[in-house]
Each structure stands twice: as structure tokens, then as C-alpha cells.
Design a protein around this motif. Sequence first.
Motif, PDB file in Angstrom:
ATOM      1  N   LEU A  84      20.384-101.506  83.060  1.00  0.00           N
ATOM      2  CA  LEU A  84      20.179-100.429  82.099  1.00  0.00           C
ATOM      3  C   LEU A  84      21.394-100.235  81.195  1.00  0.00           C
ATOM      4  N   SER A  85      22.587-100.352  81.761  1.00  0.00           N
ATOM      5  CA  SER A  85      23.793-100.125  80.967  1.00  0.00           C
ATOM      6  C   SER A  85      24.036-101.210  79.928  1.00  0.00           C
ATOM      7  N   ASP A  86      23.397-102.373  80.084  1.00  0.00           N
ATOM      8  CA  ASP A  86      23.540-103.463  79.107  1.00  0.00           C
ATOM      9  C   ASP A  86      22.660-103.261  77.878  1.00  0.00           C
ATOM     10  N   LEU A  87      21.713-102.335  77.953  1.00  0.00           N
ATOM     11  CA  LEU A  87      20.667-102.275  76.936  1.00  0.00           C
ATOM     12  C   LEU A  87      21.138-101.895  75.534  1.00  0.00           C
ATOM     13  N   PRO A  88      22.066-100.955  75.360  1.00  0.00           N
ATOM     14  CA  PRO A  88      22.487-100.673  73.981  1.00  0.00           C
ATOM     15  C   PRO A  88      23.010-101.903  73.245  1.00  0.00           C
ATOM     16  N   GLU A  89      23.832-102.712  73.912  1.00  0.00           N
ATOM     17  CA  GLU A  89      24.354-103.921  73.274  1.00  0.00           C
ATOM     18  C   GLU A  89      23.251-104.944  73.042  1.00  0.00           C
ATOM     19  N   LEU A  90      22.363-105.116  74.020  1.00  0.00           N
ATOM     20  CA  LEU A  90      21.262-106.060  73.868  1.00  0.00           C
ATOM     21  C   LEU A  90      20.315-105.631  72.752  1.00  0.00           C
ATOM     22  N   GLY A  91      20.104-104.328  72.611  1.00  0.00           N
ATOM     23  CA  GLY A  91      19.256-103.831  71.536  1.00  0.00           C
ATOM     24  C   GLY A  91      19.805-104.200  70.175  1.00  0.00           C
ATOM     25  N   ARG A  92      21.122-104.071  70.020  1.00  0.00           N
ATOM     26  CA  ARG A  92      21.742-104.470  68.748  1.00  0.00           C
ATOM     27  C   ARG A  92      21.639-105.982  68.550  1.00  0.00           C
ATOM     28  N   GLY A  93      21.815-106.733  69.635  1.00  0.00           N
ATOM     29  CA  GLY A  93      21.787-108.191  69.547  1.00  0.00           C
ATOM     30  C   GLY A  93      20.439-108.740  69.148  1.00  0.00           C
ATOM     31  N   ILE A  94      19.368-108.183  69.692  1.00  0.00           N
ATOM     32  CA  ILE A  94      18.044-108.741  69.393  1.00  0.00           C
ATOM     33  C   ILE A  94      17.661-108.457  67.937  1.00  0.00           C
ATOM     34  N   LEU A  95      18.149-107.361  67.367  1.00  0.00           N
ATOM     35  CA  LEU A  95      17.871-107.078  65.965  1.00  0.00           C
ATOM     36  C   LEU A  95      18.584-108.058  65.047  1.00  0.00           C
ATOM     37  N   LYS A  96      19.654-108.681  65.551  1.00  0.00           N
ATOM     38  CA  LYS A  96      20.409-109.673  64.774  1.00  0.00           C
ATOM     39  C   LYS A  96      19.990-111.102  65.093  1.00  0.00           C
ATOM     40  N   GLY A  97      18.945-111.262  65.914  1.00  0.00           N
ATOM     41  CA  GLY A  97      18.476-112.597  66.270  1.00  0.00           C
ATOM     42  C   GLY A  97      19.400-113.333  67.206  1.00  0.00           C
ATOM     43  N   GLN A  98      20.157-112.586  68.022  1.00  0.00           N
ATOM     44  CA  GLN A  98      21.170-113.191  68.883  1.00  0.00           C
ATOM     45  C   GLN A  98      20.736-113.300  70.347  1.00  0.00           C
ATOM     46  N   VAL A  99      19.490-112.961  70.653  1.00  0.00           N
ATOM     47  CA  VAL A  99      19.006-113.018  72.030  1.00  0.00           C
ATOM     48  C   VAL A  99      18.085-114.216  72.185  1.00  0.00           C
ATOM     49  N   LYS A 100      18.390-115.080  73.157  1.00  0.00           N
ATOM     50  CA  LYS A 100      17.598-116.284  73.411  1.00  0.00           C
ATOM     51  C   LYS A 100      16.768-116.095  74.674  1.00  0.00           C
ATOM     52  N   GLY A 101      15.521-116.582  74.627  1.00  0.00           N
ATOM     53  CA  GLY A 101      14.691-116.576  75.832  1.00  0.00           C
ATOM     54  C   GLY A 101      14.254-115.181  76.225  1.00  0.00           C
ATOM     55  N   ARG A 102      14.290-114.889  77.518  1.00  0.00           N
ATOM     56  CA  ARG A 102      13.734-113.655  78.042  1.00  0.00           C
ATOM     57  C   ARG A 102      14.796-112.874  78.809  1.00  0.00           C
ATOM     58  N   VAL A 103      15.047-111.653  78.373  1.00  0.00           N
ATOM     59  CA  VAL A 103      15.946-110.753  79.086  1.00  0.00           C
ATOM     60  C   VAL A 103      15.141-110.001  80.136  1.00  0.00           C
ATOM     61  N   VAL A 104      15.570-110.063  81.382  1.00  0.00           N
ATOM     62  CA  VAL A 104      14.915-109.328  82.457  1.00  0.00           C
ATOM     63  C   VAL A 104      15.851-108.213  82.913  1.00  0.00           C
ATOM     64  N   VAL A 105      15.415-106.976  82.740  1.00  0.00           N
ATOM     65  CA  VAL A 105      16.241-105.802  83.045  1.00  0.00           C
ATOM     66  C   VAL A 105      15.881-105.286  84.436  1.00  0.00           C
ATOM     67  N   ASP A 106      16.830-105.387  85.357  1.00  0.00           N
ATOM     68  CA  ASP A 106      16.683-104.809  86.693  1.00  0.00           C
ATOM     69  C   ASP A 106      17.099-103.357  86.601  1.00  0.00           C
ATOM     70  N   VAL A 107      16.128-102.447  86.563  1.00  0.00           N
ATOM     71  CA  VAL A 107      16.444-101.043  86.318  1.00  0.00           C
ATOM     72  C   VAL A 107      17.116-100.383  87.525  1.00  0.00           C
ATOM     73  N   ASN A 108      17.106-101.061  88.665  1.00  0.00           N
ATOM     74  CA  ASN A 108      17.704-100.492  89.877  1.00  0.00           C
ATOM     75  C   ASN A 108      19.079-101.065  90.181  1.00  0.00           C
ATOM     76  N   ALA A 109      19.550-101.986  89.338  1.00  0.00           N
ATOM     77  CA  ALA A 109      20.866-102.609  89.589  1.00  0.00           C
ATOM     78  C   ALA A 109      21.992-101.719  89.095  1.00  0.00           C
TER      79      ALA A 109
END
Length: 327
Positions: A302-327
Motif C-alpha cells: 500500500l505504501s508504494d502506491l503513490p509512487e506507482l500511481g505517478r509512474g503508470i501515468l508516465k508509462g513507466q510501469v511494465k507488466g503487472r503490479v500485484v499489491v499485497d494490501v496486508n504486507a
Amino acid sequence: MFNALVVEKNEEGKTSAAVQALSLDQLPAGDVTVAVAYSTVNYKDGLCIGPGGGLVRNYPHVPGIDFAGTVEASDDARYKPGDKVVLTGWRVGEAYWGGYAQKARVKADWLVPLPDGLDTRQAMAVGTAGFTAMLAVMALEDHGIKDGPVLVTGAAGGVGSVATAILAKLGHQVAAVTGRPETADYLTSLGATQIVAREELNETTKRPLEAEAWGGCVDAVGGEMLARLLGQMKYGASVAAVGLAGGAGLPATVIPFLLRGVNLLGIDSVMQPYDNRVRAWQRIASDLPMDKLEAMIQPATLSDLPELGRGILKGQVKGRVVVDVNA
């Protein structure tokens, strides 16, 4: 109490996202309460984590347009505690609180039973993007895939990665379009037999028809690229349109439709009827190679999501991000 990524908006209209502790009574109304195990990151999620993109109605908001988990409580006879379920679409994570939380409460009509052969982590490695890819493949099959390579645009993204792997497993030659040369080995590992540089298709041409090249296409780009490839489809071939990363406009002519019988198939995953959802998830369980799926996964919390959200809008995310909400 449980953790969730909460997006808030201040008086100046600026949004911010952070992990917060919430109570069950803060969850919205719904028939079924789910202990969420995993979610994922899609382009819409990037918008909802950030400025909203016009998708979020009210704040504070919990984004996450899909999730998989276990039913904890249900007022609907179709689901009971312990059932494994998956949710995509229905504007969850946009107009309604979504999957970036350890608990979610939703309408029973929005859920689909997790099919045999998939666990919750795999389901979110598939996620909305993979579900959309399967709908696109099914639509191409329903209209008849022609001989020759099947083109996949935006192939290194979420939809494109899954579409490439599924089509390759089904025995099709796959031509993968990417603007990132460094993803060529990744796409080849998914089953692509040809890598097409984005620049080759990125400009419109004055010619409404070019040489017939593709037996089908899953297009995640739209815009000028879609206009260009319509004129390259084989006679009677179909294009399944799933995205608009290259723009919503379509600077094309009707000539490919009239002279080559090309079909342009719109793919919507948000309001897809229940029976077709079940059909698609069953096909995913049988036709998506799980070893290829594993190679697509980028783990996150969950704590990674703000950065990942910005990254995917810039086309910087490859493949599939799997978010473990309990980690």
C-alpha cells in the motif's frame, strides 16, 4: 481497524494520498464485506491516486479499481463467508471505495467467484488489465482471427503483456509493438515472435490502405496508431480497441471498413455482463500460462502506491503490479 490508502483533497483542490487506519463502520454500504488479499495498479488507479482525472466523486476516497479476497460477511445468498471472489469494474475505485484497503464492502452483483485454477494473487496479477485482454481475445475469436501475425500495441503494458501471453499460448504468431526497446526480451519471453518499433506505426499516412499485414489486433493505444493499423489489416480481420494511451481521436477514413471488411470492436470491461465475466475468468484460468504470468509480476505494498500511481501515468510501469494490501 484496518489499513487503507486514503486520498484526500484540501481546500485548494490539491490531493494527497497516504496509508491510514480505518474502522469497519467507515466502509460504504454494500451486501458483501471482503477481506482483501491483493489489488493491482492500472492507469485509472494512477489518476485516482493523484488528481482524480474527473473519475473520483467524493473525498476522502479509497482507490483501487480491482481486488481479490475472501468473503467475511454477506447479506446475499450467492456468497458466504470463506468464498474466494474477484472484482473488476463497476466504477469501484472511482465512484465507490475500492481495493486499496484490507477490507472492502461492495454490492454482490459486482463480484465474480474466483475460478478453479487461480488463487487471489494470480487473479490480481491478471487484474482488470488481464481481464480486458481476455475479453479482447474472445472478441477477436468470435469474429474470426485471420492467418498471419496478431498485432498487440502497447505490448509491454498490463493489457498488452497478458494479451501477448494468451495469444501465443493459443498458437498465434504475435507481433508486439513497443516504444521501449529494452522490453524486447521481456516480450519475447511472453511469446512474441516479432517486435515492432512504435515509430513504425505512430504516424498517420495519406493512404487509406496499405499492404495487408495483420490477422487481428489488440490495440491499447488508439489515436494515430489505431488509424494507421486499420489500413494494414487483412481482409475481414478485426481490431479489438481497449485503450487510448495515444489519444481519443481517430484520424481515419471508412475505406478499410468498406473495401476490406475490417471490424473495429470496442472492448468495455467496466459494465461487462456477469455471464461474460465468468466466461472470461474461466478462459483466463485455462488459457493464460501461469509461468508467463509470474514473469510479469512486480510486487508492491500500500505504501508504494503513490509512487506507482505517478509512474503508470508516465508509462513507466511494465507488466503487472500485484499489491499485497496486508504486507
